[in-house]
Write a protein that holds these residues in place. Structure first.
Motif, PDB file in Angstrom:
ATOM      1  N   ILE A   1       0.886  -1.167   0.000  1.00 48.16           N
ATOM      2  CA  ILE A   1       0.000   0.000   0.000  1.00 48.16           C
ATOM      3  C   ILE A   1       0.917   1.208   0.000  1.00 48.16           C
ATOM      4  O   ILE A   1       1.899   1.244   0.748  1.00 48.16           O
ATOM      5  N   GLY A   2       0.646   2.200  -0.817  1.00 48.10           N
ATOM      6  CA  GLY A   2       1.485   3.386  -0.879  1.00 48.10           C
ATOM      7  C   GLY A   2       0.671   4.636  -1.147  1.00 48.10           C
ATOM      8  O   GLY A   2      -0.309   4.598  -1.881  1.00 48.10           O
ATOM      9  N   ARG A   3       1.090   5.730  -0.525  1.00 47.97           N
ATOM     10  CA  ARG A   3       0.443   7.028  -0.713  1.00 47.97           C
ATOM     11  C   ARG A   3       1.513   8.117  -0.653  1.00 47.97           C
ATOM     12  O   ARG A   3       2.495   7.983   0.080  1.00 47.97           O
ATOM     13  N   LYS A   4       1.298   9.207  -1.383  1.00 50.62           N
ATOM     14  CA  LYS A   4       2.138  10.380  -1.196  1.00 50.62           C
ATOM     15  C   LYS A   4       1.948  10.834   0.241  1.00 50.62           C
ATOM     16  O   LYS A   4       0.829  10.771   0.777  1.00 50.62           O
ATOM     17  N   LYS A   5       3.019  11.285   0.882  1.00 50.21           N
ATOM     18  CA  LYS A   5       2.925  11.677   2.290  1.00 50.21           C
ATOM     19  C   LYS A   5       1.841  12.719   2.487  1.00 50.21           C
ATOM     20  O   LYS A   5       1.061  12.631   3.440  1.00 50.21           O
ATOM     21  N   GLU A   6       1.753  13.675   1.584  1.00 49.95           N
ATOM     22  CA  GLU A   6       0.750  14.737   1.742  1.00 49.95           C
ATOM     23  C   GLU A   6      -0.681  14.239   1.533  1.00 49.95           C
ATOM     24  O   GLU A   6      -1.632  14.901   1.924  1.00 49.95           O
ATOM     25  N   GLU A   7      -0.841  13.057   0.942  1.00 51.97           N
ATOM     26  CA  GLU A   7      -2.174  12.464   0.777  1.00 51.97           C
ATOM     27  C   GLU A   7      -2.554  11.563   1.948  1.00 51.97           C
ATOM     28  O   GLU A   7      -3.686  11.094   2.016  1.00 51.97           O
TER      29      GLU A   7
END
Length: 150
Positions: free
Chosen positions: A83-89
Motif C-alpha cells: 500500500i502506498g500514498r504520497k505523504k501529503e495524501e
C-alpha cells in the motif's frame, strides 16, 4: 557513471511516481538504505515507513508505504509497495486502512502459530505492526492502542 537513475514506484491501485532521480532512501526490513546511480544490484524487502525521493532537480518527495520490495540496479530502482500514498495524501482514513491490514496479518499469524507452532511468523507480524505504529507516529497519524478492535 550517470548522475541520475530511473525510479518507478507502483502500488496496487496506481503508479505513484516514474522519474529520473539522484537518490532514493528506503525503509529496508534489515535497516534503512540509500540507493543512488551505480548502486550494486539488490532486491530489498521493505518495512512500513517513508520512502524519500530526490529527483534530478534536487526536489524531495516522500511516500508512506506499508511494505513491499525494491529491485535496485545501477541504472534504475523499481519499488512495488503493498500500500502506498504520497505523504501529503496520507490522512487518518488511509493510515487506518494500513493499520487494519497489519493487524489482520498479525491475527492470521497468531492463528497459524496455534495450528503449527510458527513462532517466527508471529514475530514477523508483530514487527510489521510495530513498524506501522512507528510510521504513523512519524507522520502524526497514529492513534491506536495495542488492543484496538476492527
Amino acid at each position: 557513471m550517470a548522475d541520475t537513475m530511473q525510479f518507478d514506484l507502483v502500488a496496487p491501485e496506481r503508479n505513484l511516481m516514474s522519474v529520473s532521480v539522484r537518490e532514493v532512501r528506503l525503509p529496508g526490513e534489515n535497516g534503512d538504505l540509500s540507493a543512488m546511480p551505480g548502486h550494486a544490484p539488490a532486491i530489498v524487502n521493505l518495512r512500513p515507513g517513508l520512502v524519500t525521493v530526490i529527483d534530478e532537480q534536487g526536489s524531495e518527495h516522500q511516500f508512506a508505504i506499508s511494505g513491499g520490495f525494491a529491485e535496485i540496479n545501477n541504472e534504475s530502482l523499481s519499488l512495488l509497495a503493498e500500500i502506498g500514498r504520497k505523504k501529503e495524501e496520507m490522512d487518518q482514513d488511509a493510515f487506518d486502512e494500513m493499520m487494519r491490514a497489519a493487524e489482520r496479518k498479525k491475527k492470521a499469524a497468531e492463528a497459524e502459530e496455534q495450528k503449527h507452532g510458527a513462532e517466527e511468523v508471529v514475530a514477523s507480524a508483530a514487527k510489521l505492526l510495530a513498524d506501522m505504529e512507528a510510521l504513523g507516529t512519524q507522520i502524526g497519524l497514529y492513534k491506536y492502542s495495542s488492543d484496538s478492535s476492527n
